[in-house]
Motif scaffolding. Structure first.
Motif: not given
Ligand code: SAM
Length: 271
Positions: A7, A19, A54, A73, A75, A100, A117, A119, A123
């Motif tokens: 991301y 994170l 988390y 997730e 990644d 995704d 949270r 995300v 994107v």
């Molecule tokens: C800033 S991190 C936040 C992680 C978690 N939600 C938290 O609050 O601790 C953003 C997360 O969203 C995931 N992410 C981004 N775009 C995504 C998508 N299209 N589908 C699934 N996961 C996605 C990233 O890989 C990353 O792990």
């Protein structure tokens, strides 16, 4: 985006460490938000973009052993960290799936609730993820979102180098189609996806040395520094000298950093 599966901020160990420490700061606000939802034992819920996992344990506590939690997730590295997080806590009701959030591959209206949270702030086309999220929840079920907005991010006393780095980081994000001010818009994204009973709160944090939270802008810039340089948003020498100057500036306990404004939204899918 920054590369397949990654991301905006990448998937480096530095980003994982950021994170980790961010999650500790955000945990009380997330706990309070989940408590307000009145999640019941036995519920089936999903966390989109669960990262290192988390929030999965917080959801698991609330749905209990008879409920179920899916962490989705994109990644692979974060998904495996999330699996480890879950295994270390013996949370057998939690499953982490690589996938995704734009197309979660889960049955429509099959969840009692969906959480996401930080995300949308990473994107392009966030409306599409919000629609997908809402479509996963049964009528009468809940949605919860926690998103950042640049609105309040600043340091005081001000620093010209901080402002230059922030401008370059913002221009880089804009070019990737990312809205760093998404927090203030989440209410309309969820409304457009048919969500009702929308309730929004906001929270910000202040930090000064030695609290690592004060380094948020430098963490962001360092995560994507090579891309920012390659794509011409800032020169290498300028970036390096600005980063060093901001580090010096923030080493004084008299420099105060105010975080992003975090918007916490809850809502319901109409019956
Ligand atoms: C800033 S991190 C936040 C992680 C978690 N939600 C938290 O609050 O601790 C953003 C997360 O969203 C995931 N992410 C981004 N775009 C995504 C998508 N299209 N589908 C699934 N996961 C996605 C990233 O890989 C990353 O792990």
């Amino acid at each position: 985006m920054t590369g397949s599966g990654c991301y905006l901020l990448g998937c480096s160990e530095a980003e994982q460490a950021r994170l980790d420490s961010q999650s500790a700061v955000l945990a009380p606000a997330t706990q309070a938000q989940l408590d307000r939802l009145g999640i019941k034992p036995g519920e089936r819920v999903i966390d989109l973009g669960c990262g290192p996992g988390y929030v999965l344990s917080l959801l698991a506590e609330r749905v209990g052993p008879t409920g179920s939690v899916i962490g989705l997730e994109r990644d692979a590295r974060f998904a495996s960290l999330a699996r480890r997080h879950v295994a270390e806590r013996s949370l057998s009701q939690v499953e982490v799936i690589e996938g995704d959030a734009f197309d979660a591959g889960q049955p429509r209206a099959s969840f009692d609730g969906a959480h996401m949270r930080l995300v949308l702030v990473n994107v392009p086309d966030p409306q599409r993820i919000v629609r997908e999220m809402a479509s996963l929840v049964r009528p009468g079920g809940w949605v919860a979102s926690f998103e950042a907005d640049l609105l309040s991010l600043n340091c005081d006393p001000p620093s010209a180098e901080w402002s230059r780095l922030l401008d370059a980081y913002r221009a880089y994000s804009d070019a990737q189609g990312i809205d760093l001010c998404i927090g203030r818009r989440t209410h309309s994204l969820f409304r457009a996806a048919g969500v009702t009973d929308i309730h929004v709160e906001a929270v910000a944090y202040v930090s000064s040395a030695p609290n690592p939270g004060r380094l948020i802008l430098l963490d962001f810039v360092n995560n994507v520094r090579e891309q920012m340089i390659e794509q011409g948003f800032i020169g290498r020498a300028e970036l390096e000298s600005d980063v060093a100057a901001v580090e010096r500036h923030l080493s004084s306990p008299e420099a105060l950093v105010t975080s992003h404004l975090f918007y916490l939204l809850t809502g319901r899918i109409p019956r």
